[in-house]
Design an enzyme around this catalytic site. Structure first.
Site: not given
Ligand code: UD1
Length: 372
Positions: A208
Site C-alpha cells: 500500500h
Molecule cells: C496510513 C499511514 C501508513 C500506514 C497505513 C496503514 C500515514 C501518512 N500513512 O496510510 O503509514 O501504513 O495507514 O493502512 O499516516 N481509505 C479508505 N478508507 C479508510 C481509510 C482510507 O477508503 O478507512 C482510502 C482513501 O482513499 C484514502 C486512502 O485510502 O485517501 C489512503 O488513506 P490514508 O489514511 O491517507 O493513508 P494510508 O495509505 O492508509
C-alpha cells in the site's frame, strides 16, 4: 491524572490494546481517554479492529477522514487542539504511537499547549525522507518528552539526534503482545479451509506504500511478478483501498481478480490476516508491521522496500529487503521453496509483555514530572 491515548490508522488500533491494558495494570491512579482521529474510518479499516481486539469505544472521535498529507495532518492538529481546549479536564500527557499522520498531528497540538507527549515506537528511522512516515517519526520524536523504543536501533538513532539517554526506554514491541495473545483466536477462525489453502503452501502479499502503488510502471511490474509467483504458490492478496484504486486506474484489478491462483480480497480483519500469515510459506509486503510480525512468527518475509526503519527484522529476523527488484523477488521465492532462505530469531523484549513495560514507564514519567 488522565493520559490521552491517540489512534487514527489501522496499525495504531492494533498497538493500543496492550498499552491501555498495561497502563491499567501498572498504574491504578491513571485514567485513560481513547481519542480516535478518524483517519481510517471504514468498517474493515477501523471498527473491525476495535471489535476483535476488545478495544473500548473511543471517548472522542474527531472525524477527520481522508485527504492530502498537509490537509489531513492539519485537520488532525486542529481538531485535537480544539478538544484539548474544550475538554473538562485536560490530560497530563498525550500518548501517541507509530508514525501515521494522526501521530504527528496530535503530538504537535499537545506540545504547543504545554502538554507533554509520550511516543511509543520512537526512534525508528528509514533515513528516507520521501516517506511521509519518516517525516512523522522525526517530527514526533523531536517534540516528545518520553521516548519508548521497540528495538535497540531506536535508542541509537535518538541519541545521535541529541535526545538524552534518560528520556529513552526500551520497552519492546507492543504489536507482538497482540500477536501472541490473539494467535489462538486467529487459528480458531480457520481462514485456510475457508479459502481452500494448505498450511505452508501459499504466499500472503500486501502492498500500500505510495512508493510502490502510485507509480503505474512499477505497479505493473509488481503485478506481473505476482502472477509469475502465483504459478508456483497461490497468493492471498488483501487489498488496501489506496492499492485497489490504483489497480483499477491502470486496468489491472480485473486481471488479478480473475486469476485462479490469486485470491484478491478486501482488507482483512486482524484475526483473518493473522490466521493466514501465521501459516504462510512466505510473506511479501511493504508494511512495517508485517515485517515485524513475520519475524516474530519466523516466516520468511520479502520486503518490497529499498530501506527499513526496523533494521532488526533484517539483522536478526526473517526479512530481506527486495526493493523494486522484481527479478530478485522471484529468485528469493525459489530460495524459500527450496529451503535456501536465512533463519531468523525473535528479538529481545518482543515477548508479549511490552504493554506492561509501557504502562510502568508512563506512570514513572508522570510521577517524576509531578515531583519536579
Ligand atoms: C496510513 C499511514 C501508513 C500506514 C497505513 C496503514 C500515514 C501518512 N500513512 O496510510 O503509514 O501504513 O495507514 O493502512 O499516516 N481509505 C479508505 N478508507 C479508510 C481509510 C482510507 O477508503 O478507512 C482510502 C482513501 O482513499 C484514502 C486512502 O485510502 O485517501 C489512503 O488513506 P490514508 O489514511 O491517507 O493513508 P494510508 O495509505 O492508509
Amino acid at each position: 491524572d488522565i493520559v490521552a491515548c491517540v489512534v487514527g490508522a489501522r496499525p495504531n488500533f492494533v498497538k493500543m490494546g496492550p498499552i491501555l491494558r498495561g497502563i491499567a495494570a501498572t498504574s491504578p491512579n491513571l485514567q485513560t481517554r481513547l481519542i480516535h482521529t478518524g483517519q481510517h474510518y471504514d468498517d474493515a479499516m477501523s471498527d473491525s479492529f476495535f471489535r476483535q481486539l476488545g478495544l473500548p469505544k473511543p471517548d472522542v472521535y474527531l472525524s477527520v477522514g481522508s485527504g492530502r498529507q498537509g490537509e489531513q495532518t492539519a485537520k488532525i492538529l486542529d481538531s485535537y487542539e480544539r478538544w484539548l481546549l474544550e475538554c473538562e479536564q485536560p490530560p497530563a500527557a498525550t500518548l501517541v504511537v507509530g508514525d501515521v499522520n494522526s501521530t504527528v498531528g496530535c503530538a504537535l497540538a499537545s506540545v504547543k499547549l504545554g502538554i507533554p507527549v509520550i511516543h511509543v515506537e520512537a526512534g525508528l528511522r528509514s533515513f528516507d525522507r520521501t516517506m511521509p512516515e519518516e517525516i512523522n517519526r522525526v517530527v514526533t520524536d523531536a517534540i516528545s518528552e518520553l521516548l519508548l523504543v521497540s528495538e535497540p536501533s531506536g535508542r541509537e538513532n535518538l541519541l545521535k539526534e541529541g535526545k538524552s539517554n534518560e528520556s529513552i526506554r526500551l520497552c519492546g514491541n507492543v504489536m507482538i503482545d497482540v500477536l501472541r495473545s490473539q494467535l489462538d483466536a486467529a487459528t480458531a477462525l480457520d481462514p485456510l479451509s475457508k479459502m481452500g489453502l494448505t498450511k505452508n503452501q501459499y504466499v500472503v502479499w500486501t502492498m500500500h506504500r505510495p512508493s510502490n502503488v502510485d507509480d503505474p510502471e512499477l505497479l505493473h511490474q509488481l503485478c506481473e511478478s505476482m502472477i509469475q509467483i502465483a504459478e508456483r504458490l497461490p497468493v492471498v492478496f488483501p487489498v488496501h483501498p489506496r492499492t485497489r484504486n490504483r489497480l483499477e486506474a491502470i486496468g489491472l484489478w480485473q486481471t488479478l481478480e480473475s486469476s485462479p491462483s490469486i485470491l484478491a480480497t478486501a482488507p482483512l480483519s486482524y484475526h483473518e490476516l493473522l490466521g493466514l500469515t501465521s501459516n504462510a510459506k512466505i510473506i511479501i509486503t511493504d508494511s512495517g508491521g508485517l515485517q515485524e510480525e513475520a519475524t516474530a512468527l519466523e516466516i520468511p518475509c520479502l520486503t518490497l522496500r529499498e530501506n527499513t526503519e526496523r533494521p532488526i527484522t533484517v539483522d536478526e529476523g526473517t526479512s530481506v529487503l527486495v526493493g523494486h527488484d522484481v527479478g530478485l523477488l522471484v529468485t528469493l521465492v525459489d530460495d524459500v521453496i527450496e529451503n535456501r532462505f536465512k533463519q531468523g530469531k525473535c528479538p529481545q523484549l518482543w515477548d508479549g509483555s511490552a504493554g506492561r513495560r509501557v504502562g510502568s514507564e508512563v506512570a514513572a514519567f508522570l510521577a517524576a514530572r509531578k515531583e519536579s
